[in-house]
Write a protein that holds these residues in place. Structure first.
Motif, PDB file in Angstrom:
ATOM      1  N   GLY A  99     -23.343   7.833  42.181  1.00  0.00           N
ATOM      2  CA  GLY A  99     -23.223   9.067  41.428  1.00  0.00           C
ATOM      3  C   GLY A  99     -22.154   8.963  40.366  1.00  0.00           C
ATOM      4  N   GLN A 132     -17.149  13.607  38.608  1.00  0.00           N
ATOM      5  CA  GLN A 132     -17.020  14.870  37.883  1.00  0.00           C
ATOM      6  C   GLN A 132     -15.577  15.319  37.734  1.00  0.00           C
ATOM      7  OE1 GLN A 132     -19.966  16.512  36.566  1.00  0.00           O
ATOM      8  NE2 GLN A 132     -20.449  14.386  36.993  1.00  0.00           N
ATOM      9  N   ARG A 138     -14.696  14.296  43.048  1.00  0.00           N
ATOM     10  CA  ARG A 138     -15.989  14.956  43.261  1.00  0.00           C
ATOM     11  C   ARG A 138     -17.024  14.158  42.482  1.00  0.00           C
ATOM     12  NH1 ARG A 138     -15.617  20.707  44.786  1.00  0.00           N
ATOM     13  NH2 ARG A 138     -17.573  20.913  43.664  1.00  0.00           N
ATOM     14  N   VAL A 139     -18.204  13.980  43.080  1.00  0.00           N
ATOM     15  CA  VAL A 139     -19.236  13.120  42.512  1.00  0.00           C
ATOM     16  C   VAL A 139     -20.550  13.890  42.407  1.00  0.00           C
ATOM     17  CG1 VAL A 139     -20.528  10.966  42.843  1.00  0.00           C
ATOM     18  CG2 VAL A 139     -18.119  11.090  43.519  1.00  0.00           C
ATOM     19  N   LYS A 140     -21.247  13.708  41.273  1.00  0.00           N
ATOM     20  CA  LYS A 140     -22.560  14.321  41.066  1.00  0.00           C
ATOM     21  C   LYS A 140     -23.639  13.294  41.372  1.00  0.00           C
ATOM     22  CE  LYS A 140     -25.247  16.829  37.609  1.00  0.00           C
ATOM     23  NZ  LYS A 140     -25.204  17.375  36.231  1.00  0.00           N
ATOM     24  N   PHE A 141     -24.587  13.686  42.239  1.00  0.00           N
ATOM     25  CA  PHE A 141     -25.681  12.806  42.637  1.00  0.00           C
ATOM     26  C   PHE A 141     -26.973  13.293  41.979  1.00  0.00           C
ATOM     27  CE2 PHE A 141     -22.653  12.769  46.243  1.00  0.00           C
ATOM     28  CZ  PHE A 141     -22.288  11.436  46.191  1.00  0.00           C
ATOM     29  N   GLU A 142     -27.379  12.642  40.875  1.00  0.00           N
ATOM     30  CA  GLU A 142     -28.590  13.034  40.145  1.00  0.00           C
ATOM     31  C   GLU A 142     -29.840  12.903  41.004  1.00  0.00           C
ATOM     32  OE1 GLU A 142     -28.956  14.555  37.339  1.00  0.00           O
ATOM     33  OE2 GLU A 142     -26.887  14.426  36.639  1.00  0.00           O
ATOM     34  N   LYS A 181     -30.210  13.488  43.966  1.00  0.00           N
ATOM     35  CA  LYS A 181     -30.228  14.529  45.004  1.00  0.00           C
ATOM     36  C   LYS A 181     -30.275  15.911  44.355  1.00  0.00           C
ATOM     37  CE  LYS A 181     -29.829  11.537  48.257  1.00  0.00           C
ATOM     38  NZ  LYS A 181     -31.068  11.113  48.861  1.00  0.00           N
ATOM     39  N   GLY A 207     -28.937  16.750  41.479  1.00  0.00           N
ATOM     40  CA  GLY A 207     -27.742  17.040  40.702  1.00  0.00           C
ATOM     41  C   GLY A 207     -26.639  17.728  41.487  1.00  0.00           C
ATOM     42  N   ILE A 208     -26.708  17.644  42.826  1.00  0.00           N
ATOM     43  CA  ILE A 208     -25.655  18.288  43.616  1.00  0.00           C
ATOM     44  C   ILE A 208     -24.317  17.590  43.368  1.00  0.00           C
ATOM     45  CG2 ILE A 208     -27.227  19.095  45.432  1.00  0.00           C
ATOM     46  CD1 ILE A 208     -26.093  16.836  47.214  1.00  0.00           C
ATOM     47  N   ILE A 209     -23.251  18.349  43.482  1.00  0.00           N
ATOM     48  CA  ILE A 209     -21.902  17.808  43.319  1.00  0.00           C
ATOM     49  C   ILE A 209     -21.214  17.870  44.672  1.00  0.00           C
ATOM     50  CG2 ILE A 209     -19.671  18.093  42.184  1.00  0.00           C
ATOM     51  CD1 ILE A 209     -21.189  19.284  39.801  1.00  0.00           C
ATOM     52  N   SER A 210     -20.660  16.748  45.062  1.00  0.00           N
ATOM     53  CA  SER A 210     -19.997  16.656  46.372  1.00  0.00           C
ATOM     54  C   SER A 210     -18.728  17.487  46.401  1.00  0.00           C
ATOM     55  CB  SER A 210     -19.647  15.198  46.665  1.00  0.00           C
ATOM     56  OG  SER A 210     -18.549  14.788  45.860  1.00  0.00           O
TER      57      SER A 210
END
Length: 104
Positions: free
Chosen positions: A14, A17, A27-31, A33, A35-38
């Motif tokens: 990801g 962010q 914090r990481v954005k997983f496209e 998934k 686009g959720i942000i951890s």
């Protein structure tokens, strides 16, 4: 034994962010998934070493190059916003995971 879907969700890549350098978290954005942000994920510490010599095949230490001096700064690795990272997520958890390192 974990099924394939669970295993696929454990290792994720990801884009960073935000980074909290004092807490060593990001914090990481997983496209992939949606686009959720951890939440804040701990960043694993990567030790840095300055090595002026190396061992040859006999185990003896040899100099790498002619002696020279320059400024050197050794710090923990931290991702920057926009960096691609690889994360290890706890299976079946509530978003708990760790940032393992960066991807070029």
């Amino acid at each position: 034994m974990a099924d394939f879907t669970e295993l696929r969700n454990m290792v994720r890549k990801g884009m960073v962010q935000s980074v909290d350098s004092e807490a060593m978290q990001a914090r990481v954005k997983f496209e992939d998934k949606g686009g959720i942000i951890s939440g804040n994920l701990p960043i694993l510490i990567h030790k840095r070493h300055v090595v002026p010599t190396k061992e040859d095949k006999t185990g003896d230490k040899v100099k790498l190059e002619k002696e020279h001096t320059h400024d050197a700064f050794i710090t923990d690795w931290l991702p920057e916003v926009g960096d691609m990272v690889i994360c290890l997520m706890v299976p079946g958890g509530d978003g708990e995971g760790y940032i393992l390192g960066g991807i070029k």
